[in-house]
Design a protein around this motif. Structure first.
Motif, PDB file in Angstrom:
ATOM      1  N   SER A 266      -0.285   4.507   1.207  1.00 33.33           N
ATOM      2  CA  SER A 266      -0.633   4.229  -0.187  1.00 33.33           C
ATOM      3  C   SER A 266      -0.655   2.731  -0.453  1.00 33.33           C
ATOM      4  N   ILE A 267       0.382   2.039  -0.017  1.00 27.51           N
ATOM      5  CA  ILE A 267       0.451   0.592  -0.216  1.00 27.51           C
ATOM      6  C   ILE A 267      -0.690  -0.090   0.531  1.00 27.51           C
ATOM      7  N   LEU A 268      -0.893   0.285   1.782  1.00 29.13           N
ATOM      8  CA  LEU A 268      -1.974  -0.299   2.579  1.00 29.13           C
ATOM      9  C   LEU A 268      -3.327  -0.050   1.916  1.00 29.13           C
ATOM     10  N   SER A 269      -3.574   1.162   1.475  1.00 24.22           N
ATOM     11  CA  SER A 269      -4.861   1.511   0.874  1.00 24.22           C
ATOM     12  C   SER A 269      -5.126   0.715  -0.397  1.00 24.22           C
ATOM     13  N   ILE A 270      -4.117   0.575  -1.223  1.00 25.13           N
ATOM     14  CA  ILE A 270      -4.282  -0.200  -2.462  1.00 25.13           C
ATOM     15  C   ILE A 270      -4.607  -1.657  -2.128  1.00 25.13           C
ATOM     16  N   LEU A 271      -3.889  -2.229  -1.173  1.00 25.15           N
ATOM     17  CA  LEU A 271      -4.151  -3.616  -0.793  1.00 25.15           C
ATOM     18  C   LEU A 271      -5.550  -3.783  -0.214  1.00 25.15           C
ATOM     19  N   LEU A 272      -6.003  -2.821   0.575  1.00 24.23           N
ATOM     20  CA  LEU A 272      -7.354  -2.885   1.133  1.00 24.23           C
ATOM     21  C   LEU A 272      -8.410  -2.771   0.035  1.00 24.23           C
ATOM     22  N   VAL A 273      -8.193  -1.892  -0.933  1.00 30.67           N
ATOM     23  CA  VAL A 273      -9.135  -1.749  -2.050  1.00 30.67           C
ATOM     24  C   VAL A 273      -9.194  -3.052  -2.855  1.00 30.67           C
ATOM     25  N   MET A 274      -8.037  -3.648  -3.100  1.00 27.21           N
ATOM     26  CA  MET A 274      -8.015  -4.906  -3.847  1.00 27.21           C
ATOM     27  C   MET A 274      -8.700  -6.027  -3.062  1.00 27.21           C
TER      28      MET A 274
ATOM     29  N   PHE B  73     -10.308   4.048 -10.288  1.00 30.73           N
ATOM     30  CA  PHE B  73      -9.171   4.427  -9.454  1.00 30.73           C
ATOM     31  C   PHE B  73      -7.880   3.798  -9.974  1.00 30.73           C
ATOM     32  N   PHE B  74      -7.917   2.494 -10.260  1.00 30.51           N
ATOM     33  CA  PHE B  74      -6.696   1.817 -10.685  1.00 30.51           C
ATOM     34  C   PHE B  74      -6.215   2.276 -12.054  1.00 30.51           C
ATOM     35  N   GLU B  75      -7.094   2.795 -12.867  1.00 30.22           N
ATOM     36  CA  GLU B  75      -6.658   3.376 -14.135  1.00 30.22           C
ATOM     37  C   GLU B  75      -5.829   4.633 -13.903  1.00 30.22           C
ATOM     38  N   LYS B  76      -6.013   5.275 -12.772  1.00 33.45           N
ATOM     39  CA  LYS B  76      -5.285   6.506 -12.457  1.00 33.45           C
ATOM     40  C   LYS B  76      -3.951   6.261 -11.767  1.00 33.45           C
ATOM     41  N   VAL B  77      -3.684   5.006 -11.387  1.00 31.56           N
ATOM     42  CA  VAL B  77      -2.408   4.688 -10.732  1.00 31.56           C
ATOM     43  C   VAL B  77      -1.314   4.716 -11.798  1.00 31.56           C
ATOM     44  N   LYS B  78      -0.421   5.640 -11.654  1.00 33.11           N
ATOM     45  CA  LYS B  78       0.700   5.807 -12.584  1.00 33.11           C
ATOM     46  C   LYS B  78       1.988   5.744 -11.788  1.00 33.11           C
ATOM     47  N   SER B  79       3.025   5.235 -12.402  1.00 34.31           N
ATOM     48  CA  SER B  79       4.289   5.052 -11.684  1.00 34.31           C
ATOM     49  C   SER B  79       4.907   6.368 -11.207  1.00 34.31           C
ATOM     50  N   ASN B  80       4.527   7.482 -11.800  1.00 34.64           N
ATOM     51  CA  ASN B  80       5.122   8.759 -11.396  1.00 34.64           C
ATOM     52  C   ASN B  80       4.234   9.530 -10.416  1.00 34.64           C
TER      53      ASN B  80
ATOM     54  N   GLU C 286      -1.410  -5.542 -12.872  1.00 37.73           N
ATOM     55  CA  GLU C 286       0.045  -5.506 -13.037  1.00 37.73           C
ATOM     56  C   GLU C 286       0.586  -4.105 -12.799  1.00 37.73           C
ATOM     57  N   ALA C 287      -0.087  -3.100 -13.337  1.00 37.47           N
ATOM     58  CA  ALA C 287       0.358  -1.710 -13.170  1.00 37.47           C
ATOM     59  C   ALA C 287       0.307  -1.302 -11.702  1.00 37.47           C
ATOM     60  N   VAL C 288      -0.705  -1.736 -10.994  1.00 41.79           N
ATOM     61  CA  VAL C 288      -0.851  -1.397  -9.580  1.00 41.79           C
ATOM     62  C   VAL C 288       0.258  -2.043  -8.754  1.00 41.79           C
ATOM     63  N   PHE C 289       0.555  -3.299  -9.021  1.00 44.76           N
ATOM     64  CA  PHE C 289       1.626  -3.968  -8.277  1.00 44.76           C
ATOM     65  C   PHE C 289       2.986  -3.396  -8.655  1.00 44.76           C
ATOM     66  N   LEU C 290       3.163  -3.026  -9.891  1.00 42.58           N
ATOM     67  CA  LEU C 290       4.402  -2.372 -10.302  1.00 42.58           C
ATOM     68  C   LEU C 290       4.555  -1.043  -9.560  1.00 42.58           C
ATOM     69  N   TYR C 291       3.476  -0.292  -9.455  1.00 41.90           N
ATOM     70  CA  TYR C 291       3.511   0.975  -8.727  1.00 41.90           C
ATOM     71  C   TYR C 291       3.925   0.746  -7.272  1.00 41.90           C
ATOM     72  N   MET C 292       3.289  -0.215  -6.601  1.00 44.89           N
ATOM     73  CA  MET C 292       3.615  -0.462  -5.192  1.00 44.89           C
ATOM     74  C   MET C 292       5.064  -0.908  -5.031  1.00 44.89           C
ATOM     75  N   THR C 293       5.533  -1.764  -5.924  1.00 42.72           N
ATOM     76  CA  THR C 293       6.914  -2.249  -5.861  1.00 42.72           C
ATOM     77  C   THR C 293       7.900  -1.108  -6.089  1.00 42.72           C
ATOM     78  N   GLN C 294       7.633  -0.265  -7.084  1.00 40.32           N
ATOM     79  CA  GLN C 294       8.512   0.874  -7.357  1.00 40.32           C
ATOM     80  C   GLN C 294       8.518   1.856  -6.190  1.00 40.32           C
ATOM     81  N   LEU C 295       7.348   2.076  -5.608  1.00 43.64           N
ATOM     82  CA  LEU C 295       7.237   2.977  -4.469  1.00 43.64           C
ATOM     83  C   LEU C 295       8.061   2.445  -3.292  1.00 43.64           C
ATOM     84  N   LEU C 296       7.933   1.185  -3.020  1.00 42.54           N
ATOM     85  CA  LEU C 296       8.688   0.561  -1.941  1.00 42.54           C
ATOM     86  C   LEU C 296      10.190   0.654  -2.204  1.00 42.54           C
TER      87      LEU C 296
END
Length: 144
Positions: A86-94, A122-129, A7-17
């Motif tokens: 960033s978005i591409l990399s996260i999706l590839l990792v997932m 890695f995903f524990e380090k994904v923060k919205s900021n 959830e945090a990872v998808f929130l990050y990608m959505t906020q980034l977008l």
């Protein structure tokens, strides 16, 4: 991967977008939002195979471009490229993790070098900021 991290990872990608929305074409924004939504539900509910998730990253919009293409746009500004990468990399990792969960015998060459044992770290380090460039550096240090 734990649900909370997903959830945090998808929130990050959505906020980034959303943060970069005014700097990209509306069609690219909408296409990526749609892909993120489909990817999230397919990943979390196990309704899509790893192959389906992988192919979704390369699914083209009306202009014939995919998230992969957006991240490899030669003429785009560096900050926009960092966001797309960033978005591409996260999706590839997932997607790599989905192949691992399935116990797949074949993993696409472009993601087989991702170390699955370190993905949760890695995903524990994904923060919205976290800035996209900072996230990419973190990704390369941990997962490759």
């Amino acid at each position: 991967m734990e649900g909370k991290n997903v959830e945090a990872v998808f929130l990050y990608m959505t906020q980034l977008l959303d943060e970069y929305k005014s700097l990209i074409h509306f069609n690219e924004y909408q296409h990526c939002r749609d892909i993120l939504k489909q990817f999230y539900h397919g990943y979390c509910e196990y309704t899509l195979s790893a192959d389906d998730l992988y192919h979704m990253i390369y699914k083209e919009d009306e202009a014939g471009k995919s998230i992969f293409d957006y991240a490899n746009e030669v003429e785009a500004k560096e900050t926009i490229l960092d966001m797309w990468e960033s978005i591409l990399s996260i999706l590839l990792v997932m997607t790599r993790m989905a192949y691992e969960i399935e116990g797949a015998a074949y993993i696409p060459e472009d993601i087989e070098s991702i170390h699955t044992e370190k993905i949760d770290m890695f995903f524990e380090k994904v923060k919205s900021n976290k800035a996209p460039k900072e996230l990419l550096i973190c990704l390369k240090e941990i997962c490759y």
